[in-house]
Design an enzyme around this catalytic site. Structure first.
Site, short mmCIF file in Angstrom:
data_model
loop_
_atom_site.label_atom_id
_atom_site.label_comp_id
_atom_site.label_asym_id
_atom_site.label_seq_id
_atom_site.Cartn_x
_atom_site.Cartn_y
_atom_site.Cartn_z
N LYS A 1 -11.96 -7.06 -12.30
CA LYS A 1 -12.69 -6.53 -13.53
C LYS A 1 -13.13 -5.26 -13.53
O LYS A 1 -13.54 -4.55 -12.37
CB LYS A 1 -13.90 -7.66 -13.69
CG LYS A 1 -14.59 -7.33 -12.35
CD LYS A 1 -15.92 -8.40 -12.33
CE LYS A 1 -16.66 -8.23 -11.22
NZ LYS A 1 -15.77 -8.17 -9.80
N SER B 1 0.83 -0.98 -0.09
CA SER B 1 0.03 0.11 -0.02
C SER B 1 0.92 1.31 -0.02
O SER B 1 1.94 1.38 0.42
CB SER B 1 -0.96 -0.02 1.18
OG SER B 1 -1.89 1.17 1.13
#
Length: 371
Positions: free
Chosen positions: A93, A33
């Site tokens: 996706k 992160s």
């Protein structure tokens, strides 16, 4: 297989990392992160290392593959960086927001001998193969005439990344993927978009409601509805010459959900109960198997999905957006009629837009590309 995660997205923390930690096929070894503290909190939960920054994770030789759950607008960049770093990739996706970029990434993976898989999890649930067998092989509804699917979810909190235009937010790049991919799964790559409607429902600078009408070369239609400001709906149905098959809880069922297929044939209705299945765990297994084969096996459907989603954005819109993102009313029927000689054709008849009415797509304005 040792896998690292780029980012601490909700889907990574809530679904994918728990499934990876429980899998016999993969081992989550690192979470990266830009926020070091957030990486540490997430990594601690799953017994893996925290990495500060995405570049550092890609440079880590102890990582064989990466999972990319970043916002859609960042997919193309970080999937490419991951592949060029020699990592297999499982990407959320849609893989990208345009067919050319999707094609380029799939080619890069193939040329590099790396696996690249788009994470469309519902395809890994056993109920859909059962449906396909019943419809295609057993012809339980007779000759297939139409497909209808809905995936809509309630409004998210203000500030959610799905409402950020700069991060490719909006229903088309989120909830639309499910019905579009389901239509491809059952009707094949010959589908084309006849019409689409995209609109903001409550003010964000992205589309939060949409619908599309597609058709196969044989004339089988697909009616798709998707949205981000709706009652929750997750279903599809296939209608044929002799009956109809309906599936509820189609796209995001929990692992303990017992699927029930409803089959209607004339006045008779039958319920077919199936065994529960864990589509998240199945996805992890499918990715591991793809890595073992080192091939992007879903290339055709991934690329065709990208093409259909792009086509859905070029249709006539009841509400569009100006360049600064503000909603612009384009729903003047007379203006549309003058600017577009809109006709829909099939193999038997042709109807102009005044005559074509569909209860699911009443807001969609039709356009035919006359070549």
């Amino acid at each position: 297989m040792r896998i690292g995660v780029l980012g601490c997205a909700d889907i990574a923390r809530r679904r994918m990392l728990p499934a990876m930690a429980a899998s016999a096929h993969v081992e989550p070894v690192a979470v990266a992160s830009r926020d070091a503290a957030r990486a540490a909190r997430t990594a601690r939960r799953f017994g893996c290392r925290a990495v500060h920054g995405y570049h550092a994770l890609l440079a880590d030789e102890a990582v064989d593959a990466v999972y990319v759950p970043l916002p859609v607008a960042l997919h193309a960049e970080w999937v490419e960086r991951s592949l060029r770093a020699g990592k297999h990739v499982l990407a959320e996706k849609p893989l990208t927001t345009d067919p050319a970029s999707t094609d380029a990434l799939l080619r890069l993976a193939q040329e590099s001998g790396l696996a690249l898989m788009e994470n469309v999890m519902f395809l890994q649930h056993a109920q859909h193969e059962t449906v396909r067998r019943l419809v295609v092989q057993d012809r339980i509804v007779g000759e297939l005439r139409s497909f209808r699917a809905e995936f809509t979810v309630p409004r998210r909190p203000e500030g959610d990344i799905r409402y950020r235009r700069d991060l490719a937010g909006g229903a088309r790049w989120d909830t639309a993927v499910y019905p579009v991919r389901a239509a491809l799964h059952f009707l094949g790559p010959g589908l084309r978009v006849l019409a689409a409607s995209l609109a903001p429902a409550f003010g964000p600078r992205v589309d939060t409601a949409g619908a599309a009408l597609l058709c196969t070369p044989e004339g089988v239609t697909a009616q798709l509805t998707f949205g981000l400001d709706h009652n929750y709906r997750s279903c599809y149905e296939l209608t044929g010459s002799e009956g109809r098959l309906l599936v509820d809880h189609a796209f995001t069922p929990p692992a303990d959900h017992v699927p029930v297929l409803r089959v209607e044939r004339g006045p008779q209705a039958e319920k077919i109960e199936l065994a529960p299945d864990d589509q998240v765990a199945n996805t992890i297994t499918a990715f591991a198997e793809l890595v073992a084969r080192k091939g992007a096996s879903t290339r055709r459907d991934t690329l065709r999905q990208a093409e259909l989603l792009a086509a859905a954005g070029t249709g006539i819109r009841s509400l569009g957006f100006s360049q600064n993102g503000k909603a612009v009313n384009q729903d003047s029927r007379e203006k549309v009629k003058k600017e577009n000689k809109m006709k829909i054709f099939d193999s038997h008849t042709h109807l102009n837009s005044e005559e074509f009415i569909n209860d699911e797509l009443f807001a969609v304005q039709m356009r035919m590309r006359i070549k």
